[in-house]
Design an enzyme around this catalytic site. Structure first.
Site, PDB file in Angstrom:
ATOM      1  N   THR A   5       0.826  -1.214   0.000  1.00  0.00           N
ATOM      2  CA  THR A   5       0.000   0.000   0.000  1.00  0.00           C
ATOM      3  C   THR A   5       0.858   1.261   0.000  1.00  0.00           C
ATOM      4  O   THR A   5       2.007   1.232   0.462  1.00  0.00           O
ATOM      5  CB  THR A   5      -0.892  -0.024   1.270  1.00  0.00           C
ATOM      6  OG1 THR A   5      -1.423   1.271   1.495  1.00  0.00           O
ATOM      7  CG2 THR A   5      -0.104  -0.417   2.510  1.00  0.00           C
ATOM      8  N   GLU A  12       0.330   3.525   1.961  1.00  0.00           N
ATOM      9  CA  GLU A  12       0.325   4.026   3.346  1.00  0.00           C
ATOM     10  C   GLU A  12       1.671   3.822   4.039  1.00  0.00           C
ATOM     11  O   GLU A  12       1.946   4.445   5.057  1.00  0.00           O
ATOM     12  CB  GLU A  12      -0.817   3.377   4.143  1.00  0.00           C
ATOM     13  CG  GLU A  12      -2.158   3.634   3.471  1.00  0.00           C
ATOM     14  CD  GLU A  12      -3.385   3.355   4.320  1.00  0.00           C
ATOM     15  OE1 GLU A  12      -3.297   3.399   5.551  1.00  0.00           O
ATOM     16  OE2 GLU A  12      -4.446   3.107   3.725  1.00  0.00           O
ATOM     17  N   TYR A  40      -1.554  -0.609  11.059  1.00  0.00           N
ATOM     18  CA  TYR A  40      -1.745  -1.263   9.750  1.00  0.00           C
ATOM     19  C   TYR A  40      -0.562  -0.975   8.832  1.00  0.00           C
ATOM     20  O   TYR A  40       0.086  -1.895   8.325  1.00  0.00           O
ATOM     21  CB  TYR A  40      -3.051  -0.780   9.093  1.00  0.00           C
ATOM     22  CG  TYR A  40      -3.125  -1.081   7.602  1.00  0.00           C
ATOM     23  CD1 TYR A  40      -3.153  -2.393   7.125  1.00  0.00           C
ATOM     24  CD2 TYR A  40      -3.148  -0.042   6.658  1.00  0.00           C
ATOM     25  CE1 TYR A  40      -3.204  -2.669   5.754  1.00  0.00           C
ATOM     26  CE2 TYR A  40      -3.206  -0.306   5.292  1.00  0.00           C
ATOM     27  CZ  TYR A  40      -3.230  -1.620   4.847  1.00  0.00           C
ATOM     28  OH  TYR A  40      -3.278  -1.884   3.497  1.00  0.00           O
ATOM     29  N   LYS A  74       2.400  -3.440   7.293  1.00  0.00           N
ATOM     30  CA  LYS A  74       2.630  -3.632   5.853  1.00  0.00           C
ATOM     31  C   LYS A  74       4.075  -3.267   5.507  1.00  0.00           C
ATOM     32  O   LYS A  74       4.728  -3.939   4.711  1.00  0.00           O
ATOM     33  CB  LYS A  74       1.664  -2.771   5.030  1.00  0.00           C
ATOM     34  CG  LYS A  74       0.209  -3.211   5.071  1.00  0.00           C
ATOM     35  CD  LYS A  74      -0.054  -4.596   4.489  1.00  0.00           C
ATOM     36  CE  LYS A  74       0.164  -4.686   3.003  1.00  0.00           C
ATOM     37  NZ  LYS A  74      -0.254  -6.018   2.462  1.00  0.00           N
TER      38      LYS A  74
HETATM   39  P1  NAD Z   1      -9.618  -7.227   2.579  1.00  0.00           P
HETATM   40  O1  NAD Z   1      -9.563  -6.971   4.042  1.00  0.00           O
HETATM   41  O2  NAD Z   1     -10.885  -6.931   1.833  1.00  0.00           O
HETATM   42  O3  NAD Z   1      -9.259  -8.753   2.281  1.00  0.00           O
HETATM   43  C1  NAD Z   1      -8.222  -9.425   2.939  1.00  0.00           C
HETATM   44  C2  NAD Z   1      -8.456 -10.915   2.778  1.00  0.00           C
HETATM   45  O4  NAD Z   1      -7.389 -11.614   3.433  1.00  0.00           O
HETATM   46  C3  NAD Z   1      -9.769 -11.410   3.404  1.00  0.00           C
HETATM   47  O5  NAD Z   1     -10.461 -12.228   2.493  1.00  0.00           O
HETATM   48  C4  NAD Z   1      -9.318 -12.219   4.614  1.00  0.00           C
HETATM   49  O6  NAD Z   1     -10.185 -13.294   4.916  1.00  0.00           O
HETATM   50  C5  NAD Z   1      -7.957 -12.702   4.149  1.00  0.00           C
HETATM   51  N1  NAD Z   1      -7.081 -13.034   5.284  1.00  0.00           N
HETATM   52  C6  NAD Z   1      -6.865 -12.285   6.397  1.00  0.00           C
HETATM   53  N2  NAD Z   1      -6.048 -12.927   7.229  1.00  0.00           N
HETATM   54  C7  NAD Z   1      -5.697 -14.094   6.618  1.00  0.00           C
HETATM   55  C8  NAD Z   1      -4.851 -15.178   6.956  1.00  0.00           C
HETATM   56  N3  NAD Z   1      -4.189 -15.196   8.132  1.00  0.00           N
HETATM   57  N4  NAD Z   1      -4.723 -16.198   6.093  1.00  0.00           N
HETATM   58  C9  NAD Z   1      -5.396 -16.202   4.920  1.00  0.00           C
HETATM   59  N5  NAD Z   1      -6.223 -15.206   4.543  1.00  0.00           N
HETATM   60  C10 NAD Z   1      -6.371 -14.166   5.379  1.00  0.00           C
HETATM   61  O7  NAD Z   1      -8.401  -6.423   1.967  1.00  0.00           O
HETATM   62  P2  NAD Z   1      -8.215  -5.787   0.515  1.00  0.00           P
HETATM   63  O8  NAD Z   1      -8.743  -4.404   0.534  1.00  0.00           O
HETATM   64  O9  NAD Z   1      -8.706  -6.752  -0.489  1.00  0.00           O
HETATM   65  O10 NAD Z   1      -6.627  -5.703   0.456  1.00  0.00           O
HETATM   66  C11 NAD Z   1      -5.863  -6.768  -0.095  1.00  0.00           C
HETATM   67  C12 NAD Z   1      -4.395  -6.404  -0.058  1.00  0.00           C
HETATM   68  O11 NAD Z   1      -4.179  -5.199  -0.797  1.00  0.00           O
HETATM   69  C13 NAD Z   1      -3.870  -6.131   1.346  1.00  0.00           C
HETATM   70  O12 NAD Z   1      -2.580  -6.686   1.450  1.00  0.00           O
HETATM   71  C14 NAD Z   1      -3.834  -4.616   1.455  1.00  0.00           C
HETATM   72  O13 NAD Z   1      -2.822  -4.199   2.327  1.00  0.00           O
HETATM   73  C15 NAD Z   1      -3.507  -4.240   0.014  1.00  0.00           C
HETATM   74  N6  NAD Z   1      -3.992  -2.917  -0.431  1.00  0.00           N
HETATM   75  C16 NAD Z   1      -5.296  -2.558  -0.230  1.00  0.00           C
HETATM   76  C17 NAD Z   1      -5.744  -1.319  -0.692  1.00  0.00           C
HETATM   77  C18 NAD Z   1      -7.183  -0.894  -0.532  1.00  0.00           C
HETATM   78  O14 NAD Z   1      -7.527   0.262  -0.837  1.00  0.00           O
HETATM   79  N7  NAD Z   1      -8.085  -1.761  -0.108  1.00  0.00           N
HETATM   80  C19 NAD Z   1      -4.849  -0.445  -1.333  1.00  0.00           C
HETATM   81  C20 NAD Z   1      -3.514  -0.861  -1.505  1.00  0.00           C
HETATM   82  C21 NAD Z   1      -3.101  -2.100  -1.060  1.00  0.00           C
HETATM   83  P1  TYD Z   2     -10.658   4.097   4.589  1.00  0.00           P
HETATM   84  O1  TYD Z   2     -11.644   3.687   3.546  1.00  0.00           O
HETATM   85  O2  TYD Z   2     -10.761   3.491   5.950  1.00  0.00           O
HETATM   86  O3  TYD Z   2      -9.207   3.903   3.966  1.00  0.00           O
HETATM   87  P2  TYD Z   2      -7.741   4.393   4.529  1.00  0.00           P
HETATM   88  O4  TYD Z   2      -7.861   4.849   5.907  1.00  0.00           O
HETATM   89  O5  TYD Z   2      -6.946   3.127   4.416  1.00  0.00           O
HETATM   90  O6  TYD Z   2      -7.299   5.450   3.588  1.00  0.00           O
HETATM   91  O7  TYD Z   2     -10.789   5.665   4.783  1.00  0.00           O
HETATM   92  C1  TYD Z   2     -10.596   6.588   3.720  1.00  0.00           C
HETATM   93  C2  TYD Z   2     -10.622   7.975   4.302  1.00  0.00           C
HETATM   94  O8  TYD Z   2     -11.946   8.235   4.797  1.00  0.00           O
HETATM   95  C3  TYD Z   2      -9.706   8.153   5.498  1.00  0.00           C
HETATM   96  O9  TYD Z   2      -9.138   9.471   5.462  1.00  0.00           O
HETATM   97  C4  TYD Z   2     -10.609   8.023   6.704  1.00  0.00           C
HETATM   98  C5  TYD Z   2     -11.927   8.568   6.190  1.00  0.00           C
HETATM   99  N1  TYD Z   2     -13.151   7.959   6.779  1.00  0.00           N
HETATM  100  C6  TYD Z   2     -14.156   8.785   7.290  1.00  0.00           C
HETATM  101  O10 TYD Z   2     -14.048  10.037   7.296  1.00  0.00           O
HETATM  102  N2  TYD Z   2     -15.286   8.202   7.785  1.00  0.00           N
HETATM  103  C7  TYD Z   2     -15.447   6.828   7.811  1.00  0.00           C
HETATM  104  O11 TYD Z   2     -16.481   6.333   8.313  1.00  0.00           O
HETATM  105  C8  TYD Z   2     -14.401   6.006   7.262  1.00  0.00           C
HETATM  106  C9  TYD Z   2     -14.532   4.505   7.266  1.00  0.00           C
HETATM  107  C10 TYD Z   2     -13.276   6.628   6.745  1.00  0.00           C
END
Ligand code: NAD
Ligand code: TYD
Length: 371
Positions: free
Chosen positions: A134, A136, A160, A164
């Site tokens: 990420t 982040e 978090y 990562k």
């Molecule tokens: P998510 O929370 O929706 O999904 C995570 C999945 O991992 C879930 O299905 C969960 O059951 C599984 N999981 C958790 N612990 C586990 C374990 N011990 N063994 C096996 N499976 C396990 O997350 P996401 O949003 O799909 O993110 C996926 C990846 O992408 C993460 O590594 C996250 O850091 C990265 N990422 C996410 C975003 C975003 O905006 N969501 C952006 C950049 C990077």
């Molecule tokens: P989020 O979707 O939790 O992603 P991240 O914190 O990983 O960027 O949040 C996106 C932005 O929205 C973040 O600045 C926190 C804000 N936020 C709110 O203001 N209200 C909410 O209820 C949530 C879940 C997030």
């Protein structure tokens, strides 16, 4: 032809990646592994499970014996590692799971991959370990700062992002120390279908349907850089196929929004959808538009997230120049698709919002309103 192991395959990005890959590379084998935590939902993979090239395995990335046996049994040559605890708010209220899954879990994956892929004399079978990370990990930007590049020093601020960051370093260490062929992608905030409704965009969208308040942390001026989830999958695809071994690539689409502006946009889009669709009005009588009110009236400023990062922004010049990466979706097309998907898939989000989720959210609201 490749045999992929996709961890976190039942989570938001994992599911979208599995569908992307099965469609684009129909000859490849895709094994999806997921522990099915609160964030993983097997129902999201229903269409993939009809495909004989796909196999779902319920298991934990911390189970080294399971990972090793899967790698051997399925002759896996490519790991795409998504599995993680991913929600910043949860990492603040309970960091342990983040250390266990994101750090110990990633290290277990690396140990298993090395045990299976490295031959006795030290040489390696053909392989790739792609680690999904990420933006982040780079910390927080001020408004006028340039966007993160791959050489921006790591400065994670939440449990978090710290977990990562640690996992990224472990992946790098396995490349430098043992010669494992790895790549890492650091992507900006994703949005799209199948995102768990604790994250900002689906949370706002669903709360509007039920006339529930829309919690804005702090002043709502924090900035995130949003990318449609399939454009993330496209970036990972390019990195796996054409990226240089041992390299990190940023993925993003120059799409920075203040939180409050994105919430305003979704409010107005939802009002429009309800205004032109009498079926939706009947189905969601508590939604402001069903009562001739505005969704913006639900906006409620609440206590800020502790240590809330001010701004994220990705500079993906390296990925664009080296790999010709370019997002396909505009924000307009991506957010329209997303809103439509949530309107069409109520049964999906109703099922994932079970009792434990509701309890957790209610506690969150209570804590924040109490300030
Ligand atoms: P998510 O929370 O929706 O999904 C995570 C999945 O991992 C879930 O299905 C969960 O059951 C599984 N999981 C958790 N612990 C586990 C374990 N011990 N063994 C096996 N499976 C396990 O997350 P996401 O949003 O799909 O993110 C996926 C990846 O992408 C993460 O590594 C996250 O850091 C990265 N990422 C996410 C975003 C975003 O905006 N969501 C952006 C950049 C990077
Ligand atoms: P989020 O979707 O939790 O992603 P991240 O914190 O990983 O960027 O949040 C996106 C932005 O929205 C973040 O600045 C926190 C804000 N936020 C709110 O203001 N209200 C909410 O209820 C949530 C879940 C997030």
């Amino acid at each position: 032809m490749s045999n992929l192991l996709v961890t976190g395959a039942a989570g938001f990005i994992g599911v979208n990646f599995v569908y992307y890959w099965l469609e684009k590379y129909p000859d490849d084998r895709v094994v999806g592994l997921d522990a099915l935590t609160y964030a993983g939902n097997l129902a999201s993979l229903t269409d993939a499970e009809d495909n004989p090239k796909f196999r779902f395995v319920h298991g934990d990335i911390r189970d080294q014996a399971l990972i090793e046996s899967l790698l051997k049994e399925e002759a896996i040559d490519t790991i795409v590692h998504f599995a993680a605890e991913s929600h910043v708010d949860r990492s603040i209220s309970g960091p342990d799971a983040f250390i266990d899954t994101n750090i110990i879990g990633t290290h277990t994956m690396l140990k298993a991959a090395r045990a299976v892929w490295q031959n006795e004399g030290g040489s390696w079978q053909p392989h790739r370990f792609h680690h999904v990370s990420t933006d982040e990990v780079y910390g927080s930007l001020e408004r006028e700062d340039p966007a993160f590049t791959e050489t921006t020093p790591y400065a994670p601020s939440s449990p978090y992002s710290a977990s990562k960051a640690a996992s990224d370093h472990l992946v790098g260490a396995y490349h430098h120390t043992y010669g494992m062929e790895v790549s890492i992608s650091n992507c900006s905030n994703n949005y799209g279908p199948y995102q768990f409704p604790e994250k900002l965009i689906p949370l706002v969208l669903i709360n509007i349907l039920y006339g529930k308040s829309l919690p804005i942390y702090g002043d709502g001026k924090n900035i995130r850089d949003w990318l449609y989830v399939d454009d993330h999958a496209r970036g990972i695809d390019l990195i796996i196929k054409k990226g240089r071994i041992g390299e990190t690539y940023n993925i993003g689409g120059h799409n920075e929004w203040q939180n409050i502006d994105i919430v305003h946009l979704i409010c107005d889009m939802m009002d429009e959808h309800l205004a032109k669709n009498p079926v939706l009005k009947t189905k969601y009588p508590e939604s402001p538009a069903s009562k001739a009110e505005k969704a913006r009236s639900l906006i409620t400023y609440v206590k800020d997230r502790p240590g809330h990062d001010q701004r994220y922004a990705i500079d993906a010049t390296k990925t664009t120049n080296e790999l010709s990466y370019k997002p396909v979706e505009t924000f307009e097309s991506g957010i329209s698709k997303t809103v439509q998907w949530y309107l069409d898939n109520e049964s999906w989000w109703q099922a994932v919002m079970d009792g434990s989720y509701q309890q957790w959210m209610q506690q969150q609201y209570k804590d924040r309103q109490a300030s």
